[in-house]
Design an enzyme around this catalytic site. Structure first.
Site, mmCIF file in Angstrom:
data_model
loop_
_atom_site.group_PDB
_atom_site.id
_atom_site.type_symbol
_atom_site.label_atom_id
_atom_site.label_comp_id
_atom_site.label_asym_id
_atom_site.label_seq_id
_atom_site.Cartn_x
_atom_site.Cartn_y
_atom_site.Cartn_z
ATOM 1 N N SER A 153 34.777 60.961 30.721
ATOM 2 C CA SER A 153 35.887 60.189 31.280
ATOM 3 C C SER A 153 35.959 60.334 32.794
ATOM 4 O O SER A 153 36.017 61.437 33.321
ATOM 5 C CB SER A 153 37.218 60.672 30.692
ATOM 6 O OG SER A 153 37.173 60.615 29.298
ATOM 7 N N HIS A 195 36.996 54.000 30.455
ATOM 8 C CA HIS A 195 35.705 54.370 29.897
ATOM 9 C C HIS A 195 34.817 53.122 29.823
ATOM 10 O O HIS A 195 34.893 52.379 28.855
ATOM 11 C CB HIS A 195 35.844 54.927 28.479
ATOM 12 C CG HIS A 195 36.746 56.131 28.363
ATOM 13 N ND1 HIS A 195 36.395 57.364 28.836
ATOM 14 C CD2 HIS A 195 37.959 56.290 27.806
ATOM 15 C CE1 HIS A 195 37.369 58.229 28.573
ATOM 16 N NE2 HIS A 195 38.334 57.600 27.952
ATOM 17 N N HIS A 232 35.263 58.567 21.156
ATOM 18 C CA HIS A 232 35.935 59.828 20.821
ATOM 19 C C HIS A 232 36.555 59.742 19.430
ATOM 20 O O HIS A 232 36.950 58.657 18.990
ATOM 21 C CB HIS A 232 37.066 60.116 21.811
ATOM 22 C CG HIS A 232 36.640 60.186 23.246
ATOM 23 N ND1 HIS A 232 36.478 59.068 24.031
ATOM 24 C CD2 HIS A 232 36.329 61.254 24.027
ATOM 25 C CE1 HIS A 232 36.095 59.439 25.246
ATOM 26 N NE2 HIS A 232 35.998 60.749 25.274
ATOM 27 N N TYR A 260 39.478 60.572 18.656
ATOM 28 C CA TYR A 260 40.876 60.107 18.742
ATOM 29 C C TYR A 260 40.988 58.592 18.767
ATOM 30 O O TYR A 260 42.078 58.037 18.585
ATOM 31 C CB TYR A 260 41.605 60.739 19.936
ATOM 32 C CG TYR A 260 41.050 60.419 21.307
ATOM 33 C CD1 TYR A 260 41.188 59.160 21.891
ATOM 34 C CD2 TYR A 260 40.389 61.406 22.038
ATOM 35 C CE1 TYR A 260 40.687 58.888 23.148
ATOM 36 C CE2 TYR A 260 39.883 61.153 23.304
ATOM 37 C CZ TYR A 260 40.037 59.885 23.854
ATOM 38 O OH TYR A 260 39.527 59.628 25.097
ATOM 39 N N GLU A 261 39.873 57.908 18.971
ATOM 40 C CA GLU A 261 39.900 56.447 18.937
ATOM 41 C C GLU A 261 39.782 55.912 17.508
ATOM 42 O O GLU A 261 39.768 54.698 17.298
ATOM 43 C CB GLU A 261 38.772 55.888 19.801
ATOM 44 C CG GLU A 261 38.978 56.241 21.269
ATOM 45 C CD GLU A 261 37.788 55.898 22.139
ATOM 46 O OE1 GLU A 261 37.762 54.792 22.676
ATOM 47 O OE2 GLU A 261 36.889 56.750 22.271
ATOM 48 N N ALA A 297 35.481 65.573 30.906
ATOM 49 C CA ALA A 297 36.679 65.986 31.629
ATOM 50 C C ALA A 297 37.407 66.987 30.742
ATOM 51 O O ALA A 297 37.499 66.786 29.532
ATOM 52 C CB ALA A 297 37.566 64.778 31.911
ATOM 53 N N MET A 342 38.371 66.945 24.447
ATOM 54 C CA MET A 342 38.381 66.120 23.225
ATOM 55 C C MET A 342 37.030 65.472 22.932
ATOM 56 O O MET A 342 36.968 64.440 22.260
ATOM 57 C CB MET A 342 39.462 65.028 23.363
ATOM 58 C CG MET A 342 40.854 65.576 23.681
ATOM 59 S SD MET A 342 42.031 64.255 24.012
ATOM 60 C CE MET A 342 43.458 65.200 24.582
ATOM 61 N N SER A 343 35.957 66.097 23.400
ATOM 62 C CA SER A 343 34.634 65.472 23.197
ATOM 63 C C SER A 343 33.549 66.541 23.139
ATOM 64 O O SER A 343 33.826 67.711 22.881
ATOM 65 C CB SER A 343 34.351 64.500 24.351
ATOM 66 O OG SER A 343 34.130 65.210 25.553
ATOM 67 N N ASN A 371 42.510 69.415 35.176
ATOM 68 C CA ASN A 371 43.879 69.961 35.213
ATOM 69 C C ASN A 371 43.850 71.390 34.696
ATOM 70 O O ASN A 371 42.925 71.776 33.973
ATOM 71 C CB ASN A 371 44.809 69.124 34.314
ATOM 72 C CG ASN A 371 44.303 69.009 32.886
ATOM 73 O OD1 ASN A 371 43.424 68.177 32.596
ATOM 74 N ND2 ASN A 371 44.795 69.843 32.008
ATOM 75 N N HIS A 430 46.550 60.654 31.014
ATOM 76 C CA HIS A 430 45.184 60.141 31.131
ATOM 77 C C HIS A 430 44.909 59.703 32.567
ATOM 78 O O HIS A 430 43.816 59.912 33.091
ATOM 79 C CB HIS A 430 44.981 58.977 30.154
ATOM 80 C CG HIS A 430 43.569 58.469 30.095
ATOM 81 N ND1 HIS A 430 42.489 59.294 29.797
ATOM 82 C CD2 HIS A 430 43.049 57.238 30.302
ATOM 83 C CE1 HIS A 430 41.378 58.567 29.832
ATOM 84 N NE2 HIS A 430 41.686 57.321 30.138
HETATM 85 N N1 HPA Z 1 43.308 68.997 27.152
HETATM 86 C C1 HPA Z 1 42.464 68.271 26.396
HETATM 87 N N2 HPA Z 1 41.601 67.401 26.883
HETATM 88 C C2 HPA Z 1 41.580 67.226 28.208
HETATM 89 C C3 HPA Z 1 42.437 67.950 29.064
HETATM 90 C C4 HPA Z 1 43.343 68.886 28.507
HETATM 91 O O1 HPA Z 1 44.126 69.554 29.203
HETATM 92 N N3 HPA Z 1 42.149 67.542 30.330
HETATM 93 C C5 HPA Z 1 41.157 66.611 30.226
HETATM 94 N N4 HPA Z 1 40.806 66.424 28.955
#
Ligand code: HPA
Length: 266
Positions: free
Chosen positions: A23, A54, A76, A78-79, A106, A204-205, A228, A240
């Site tokens: 991402s 994406h 992903h 989650y999609e 990311a 998440m990947s 982050n 996001h």
């Molecule tokens: N958690 C999960 N997935 C992420 C995060 C996070 O803090 N930052 C970027 N992708």
């Protein structure tokens, strides 16, 4: 026609390395020379995603003189994509002749010193996605039913990542990546629990692809771009948009790290 056959209709390039761009990290794809490109939407069996930010295309060409297959974006869980669908791009990469894959993503950092914009080479992972892309019938021609995961993140490739980072003056941390499905970010209590479990980054990947790669015999290197501090470690409200904005910073270092890494391999 399989994705492999579709690709072979347009190019006979044999990639040495596959590079999966996470991402906000897609800009690296622009550097691929003489690229032959395919939208994932046109490739048979490629899982389709839906999240803004994406772009999704496969580019075959050269980076730093090395033949590569660059996967710009990924689907992903989650999609709503099934875990088994995530096998297709990685197995196509293997069938094209690649030896190794560099997975990028990311991620949130659980280590206070590894702040947004920094990069982390993955030493290992913890799969808390509650699923596995290898579930279901196994094709013994692709790999074994039960795959050893002890040496998934290739130490030699990681050493080359560090050599490349040193040469470029880029700080590269090491750490363990813990994968969740999302799409919800974690709660503060989950992050405290994940720290106890041994996680340094959360995302998440990547883990499904690493498993599929280990199964089909691809060497794996992986880099997280920290976007982050994980939930509970700062006052930032996670989003996001925030992920994409912070990824743009790390993407600049990644755009220098990846060609250097490829030179180190050559
Ligand atoms: N958690 C999960 N997935 C992420 C995060 C996070 O803090 N930052 C970027 N992708």
């Amino acid at each position: 026609m399989s994705a492999l056959e579709q690709i072979r209709e347009r190019t006979d390039l044999v990639p040495r390395v596959g590079i999966v761009l996470g991402s906000g990290l897609g800009a690296v794809a622009d550097a691929v020379e003489d690229a032959v490109s395919f939208a994932y939407a046109e490739l048979e069996g490629f899982p389709q995603g839906s999240v803004a930010g994406h772009a999704r295309a496969l580019h075959l060409g050269h980076l730093a003189g090395v033949p590569v297959a660059v996967f710009q974006g990924r689907a992903h869980l989650y999609e709503g994509v099934a875990a088994a669908e995530l096998t297709v791009p990685i197995r196509t990469l293997r069938a094209l002749g690649a030896e190794a894959v560099l997975l990028t993503n990311a991620a949130g950092s659980l280590v206070a010193e590894v702040t947004p914009g920094k990069l982390m080479a993955l030493t290992d992972h913890i799969n808390l996605m509650g699923t596995n892309p290898l579930m279901g019938p196994n094709d013994q021609a692709v790999g074994p039913r039960f795959v050893a995961m002890g040496a998934t993140y290739d130490p030699d490739l990681r050493a080359r990542l560090h050599a490349a980072a040193d040469a470029e003056g880029i700080t590269l941390a090491d750490g363990v990546y813990l994968a969740v499905t999302g799409p919800a970010f974690e709660t503060p209590a989950e992050i405290r629990a994940f720290r106890v479990l041994g996680a340094d980054a959360v995302g998440m990947s990547t883990v499904p692809e690493a498993i599929v790669a280990a199964h089909c015999g691809l060497r794996v290197a992986a880099v997280s771009c920290i976007t982050n501090l994980a939930e509970g470690m700062s006052d930032e409200v996670l989003s996001h948009e925030g992920t994409l904005a912070a990824a743009a910073v790390g993407a600049q270092d990644l755009a220098r790290l990846i060609p250097r890494f490829l030179q180190e391999l050559a």
